[in-house]
Design a protein around this motif. Structure first.
Motif, mmCIF file in Angstrom:
data_model
loop_
_atom_site.group_PDB
_atom_site.id
_atom_site.type_symbol
_atom_site.label_atom_id
_atom_site.label_comp_id
_atom_site.label_asym_id
_atom_site.label_seq_id
_atom_site.Cartn_x
_atom_site.Cartn_y
_atom_site.Cartn_z
ATOM 1 N N SER A 168 0.818 -1.217 0.000
ATOM 2 C CA SER A 168 0.000 0.000 0.000
ATOM 3 C C SER A 168 0.848 1.261 0.000
ATOM 4 N N ALA A 174 0.316 2.957 -6.089
ATOM 5 C CA ALA A 174 -0.622 4.085 -6.079
ATOM 6 C C ALA A 174 -0.777 4.689 -7.477
ATOM 7 N N ARG A 177 -3.178 2.492 -9.517
ATOM 8 C CA ARG A 177 -4.567 2.673 -9.079
ATOM 9 C C ARG A 177 -5.131 3.988 -9.628
ATOM 10 N N ASP A 178 -4.338 5.036 -9.536
ATOM 11 C CA ASP A 178 -4.793 6.320 -10.074
ATOM 12 C C ASP A 178 -4.944 6.276 -11.590
#
Length: 500
Positions: A168, A174, A177-178
């Motif tokens: 995470s 990240a 995911r974005d």
């Protein structure tokens, strides 16, 4: 006979200027403020002078052309109305006056709608002296969010951070995911007002600087609001706002259209976000609650139309879901959408007027809805003929004030399949009795039997059958099958089961 030149043409030819060296007909947005560069007293005297000259009756050797007089009157009227809008936001903003003026429509004057929407959406304060301070603070916040929330793993990821890491805390994780979120936003942004040259001037959807600005705004909003994130349709709310702000000729606003549009979009979504929240759909504040209110308003306003739609099983959700969620941005052309939004943003009850507009849209096509089938009505309402937005708004105001009176109900056509005694089903006897008045009398055509020709010798040997013999032979109906009957009762020939 020569036509006398208009006042506007005479002023332009004479080169009349004001004390700042500008023509009185030049744009009053020459400075960084919205107030006119022309003094109010000078403009008022100019308007009075124009009106006085145009009210002089035609006569003498050079009468005026009537069409030219009407054009000049319209120009003077526009200047007077424009001055009212500008006076309402000079120095200390008269917010009540701003709402009253905007409700009737903001003139299509460069930059005026941009400022009025910023006021109506609670972005600019009423004290004009602190406008620049508020603008600088909001724009700095947006730029900081862009730098912080849009991740570039090539710059931020450390050497120990692997692109395939699932932790995470991983910058690469990240980023991916974005990237999924940005992909969903990009698909919808490319469908935002694609017919406008403003967004597609390079003939490739999604690649212009304006589309890139829309994607960044929606992405930042989704990151700052994880409870709702991005929902399809938000792009249709953002598009007109950004369009108005990006066309502002004032450098104080045009260069920061993206940041200003984000902050106004955020304030607007704070009021209508319940329409996009799926968990609130069935609640009173959700979209289904809004649809129920619209249906109740229609039943109160035009009960005959409401009853007709109910009988046709035309659920209001089939057409009003998009109307209410997207604020009618898909039902009219963009100039008409901007006009409708002037009234919606100026509504003191915050979008309650939207229900009146939707109800007026139904009432304005009531004759077609009353006479159409389910499929016809659904097609009409899902592709609304938005060619008279001013008529719709006028009818909405009548509904809001309670001044609308529907036409008298149509005479109902009695269905012969329903009993006159109550609403229950008809008996068979009543049904056939009612059909006598509906169906034409049944006529049975005569049938001519073709008899094969015979030789003369055969005709002499054959005995002419008696009339009673037509009861037997090939015209005689077959006997019903009886399992107990003997074989002697059956016709000669091969024995076959009657159902074979």
């Amino acid at each position: 006979m020569a036509t006398q030149p208009s006042i506007i043409q005479m002023r332009r030819s004479s080169g009349e200027t004001n004390e700042k060296g500008k023509s009185p007909l030049s744009s009053p947005r020459g400075d960084s403020k919205l107030s006119s560069s022309l003094p109010n007293s000078h403009l008022d005297s100019m308007i009075r002078e124009d009106i006085q000259k145009m009210n002089i009756s035609s006569g003498g050797d050079a009468p005026w052309d009537s069409s030219e007089k009407e054009e000049d009157k319209a120009r003077v009227w526009f200047k007077e109305r424009l001055q009212l809008f500008q006076n309402a936001i000079n120095n200390q903003v008269d917010f009540k006056r701003v709402r009253q003026l905007a409700f009737d429509g903001v003139p299509d004057y460069p930059g005026l709608r941009s400022v009025y929407w910023k006021l109506l959406l609670s972005y600019l304060p009423r004290d004009r002296s602190i406008w620049q301070e508020v603008l600088d603070k909001g724009r700095k916040s947006y730029n900081d969010w862009v730098q912080e929330l849009i991740i570039d793993p090539h710059k931020e990821a450390g050497n120990e951070d692997h692109p395939l890491s699932t932790e995470s805390s991983s910058t690469w994780n990240a980023f991916f995911r974005d990237n999924d979120l940005m992909h969903d936003i990009d698909k919808d942004v490319q469908r935002t007002l694609p017919h406008l040259h403003f967004f597609n001037h390079d003939k490739k959807a999604g690649s212009t600087e304006h589309y890139q600005a829309l994607k960044r705004i929606l992405f930042i909003y989704a990151k700052l609001n994880p409870g709702i994130r991005y929902v399809q349709g938000m792009n249709e709310i953002l598009g007109p706002i950004y369009y108005v702000f990006a066309l502002d000729p004032d450098k104080m606003f045009k260069g920061h259209a993206e940041a200003d549009a984000f902050l106004c979009f955020t304030n607007l979504m704070a009021e209508i976000r319940d329409n996009f929240c799926k968990t609130l759909d069935n609640s009173e504040v959700g979209i289904h609650g809004r649809i129920l209110k619209l249906n109740q308003l229609l039943a109160t306003t035009d009960h005959e139309l409401w009853s007709s739609l109910e009988e046709k099983k035309l659920n209001p959700q089939f057409y009003s879901f998009r109307w209410l969620t997207l604020l009618l941005s898909q039902e009219f052309e963009l100039p008409d959408v901007l006009r409708v939004w002037d009234s919606l943003f100026a509504d003191p009850q915050r979008f309650e007027f939207l229900l009146n507009v939707c109800c007026a849209m139904l009432v304005n096509v009531r004759e077609t809805l009353l006479g159409g089938s389910f499929a016809d009505c659904l097609k009409l309402l899902q592709s609304y003929p938005g060619n008279d937005v001013h008529g719709v708004l006028q009818r909405a105001i009548e509904i809001q004030k309670g001044d609308y009176t529907p036409p008298p109900p149509r005479p109902k056509v009695v269905d012969p399949r329903k009993s006159s005694q109550g609403s229950g089903q008809m008996t068979k006897k009543e049904y056939y009795s009612a059909l006598k008045d509906v169906l034409p009398p049944l006529s049975i055509p005569s049938i001519a039997l073709a008899v094969p020709s015979k030789d003369k010798d055969e005709e002499e040997d054959e005995v002419s059958p008696s009339p009673s013999s037509f009861g037997t032979g090939f015209l005689k109906p077959p006997k019903p099958y009886d399992a107990d009957s003997s074989d002697d009762d059956c016709d000669s020939g091969p024995k076959m089961h009657p159902l074979a």
